[in-house]
Write a protein that holds these residues in place. Sequence first.
Motif, PDB file in Angstrom:
ATOM      1  N   SER A 107      -1.163  -8.097   1.134  1.00 20.92           N
ATOM      2  CA  SER A 107       0.171  -7.221   1.699  1.00 20.92           C
ATOM      3  C   SER A 107       0.474  -6.316   0.549  1.00 20.92           C
ATOM      4  N   ARG A 143       0.100  -2.182   0.837  1.00 21.46           N
ATOM      5  CA  ARG A 143       1.265  -1.266   0.547  1.00 21.46           C
ATOM      6  C   ARG A 143       0.759  -0.070  -0.312  1.00 21.46           C
ATOM      7  N   GLU A 178      -2.433  -0.654   6.657  1.00 18.77           N
ATOM      8  CA  GLU A 178      -2.042  -1.870   7.328  1.00 18.77           C
ATOM      9  C   GLU A 178      -2.960  -2.663   7.723  1.00 18.77           C
ATOM     10  N   ARG A 231       0.506  -9.832   5.434  1.00 22.03           N
ATOM     11  CA  ARG A 231       1.464  -9.055   5.830  1.00 22.03           C
ATOM     12  C   ARG A 231       2.787  -9.693   5.078  1.00 22.03           C
TER      13      ARG A 231
END
Length: 230
Positions: A76, A80, A85, A118
């Motif tokens: 995650s 970022r 994504e 995520r």
Amino acid sequence: MAHGIFITGTGTEIGKTVIAGGLAAALKHARTNVGVMKPISTGDIADAQFLKHAAHVDDELAAINPIYLRHPLAPSVAARIENREIDLSCIETGFAALQQKYDFVIVEGVGGIAVPLRDDFLVAHLIHQLRLPVLIVAAAGLGTLNHTLLTVAFAQRFGLQIAGIVLNRHIPEAAGLAEATNPVEIEKLTDIPVIGVVPYEKRLDTAQPDPAFLADFMNQHIAWRKLGIL
Ligand SMILES: Nc1ncnc2c1ncn2[C@@H]1O[C@H](COP(=O)(O)OP(=O)(O)OP(=O)(O)O)[C@@H](O)[C@H]1O
Ligand SMILES: [Mg+2]
């Protein structure tokens, strides 16, 4: 026999790839049609290369490892930074394709079970989504009771089926009193079988160990039959 297994660990660099590759090589040696997957890697794709070599499969590295992030961080966080994504659907599709092709698919996680893919989706969610039993790789020596119990409790909170635990001496240290007492303690405290204690072996600490040796070594130290495998 289940259709596959998810290999997680009590943390990063604990021996997930070595044990996953060992199981792949052992199954291959026993003539099982076995495939491997490392859904997400960060930093490099060495794990996918190791697993491909151990299982001796002809899949493209992108099929074994559909998601690669450059930064060696939790997925995650790496995503970022890289402005990306993580596409979870491509993991499901990739896994389904491997399931079609192979009788048994070994999936290696990333880091430990609570690592975020995520912000709202952890490795534990992925295991749940793939509907696979879990094998936990933990360190063999001092400190492992705490890490193993935490991992087991977390997996149980997600309703995951824990098939077994492997204790792995991933660093060249002497086997001490903790290593001798850990298997019985862990079984008593978790009620989950410790299916093997794997010693440190220099010939395994390489990018591409000989698959026959890998299979032999793991068969010597791990009772796969306790998982209903081999
Ligand atoms: N039993 C062992 N004997 C010798 N070396 C080992 C053993 N287990 C692990 N290692 C070594 O320790 C390092 C970490 O092992 P491995 O890559 O399997 O960990 P991992 O949990 O898959 O790490 P990651 O979180 O990066 O995926 C590697 O260099 C590997 O070769
Ligand atoms: Mg690994």
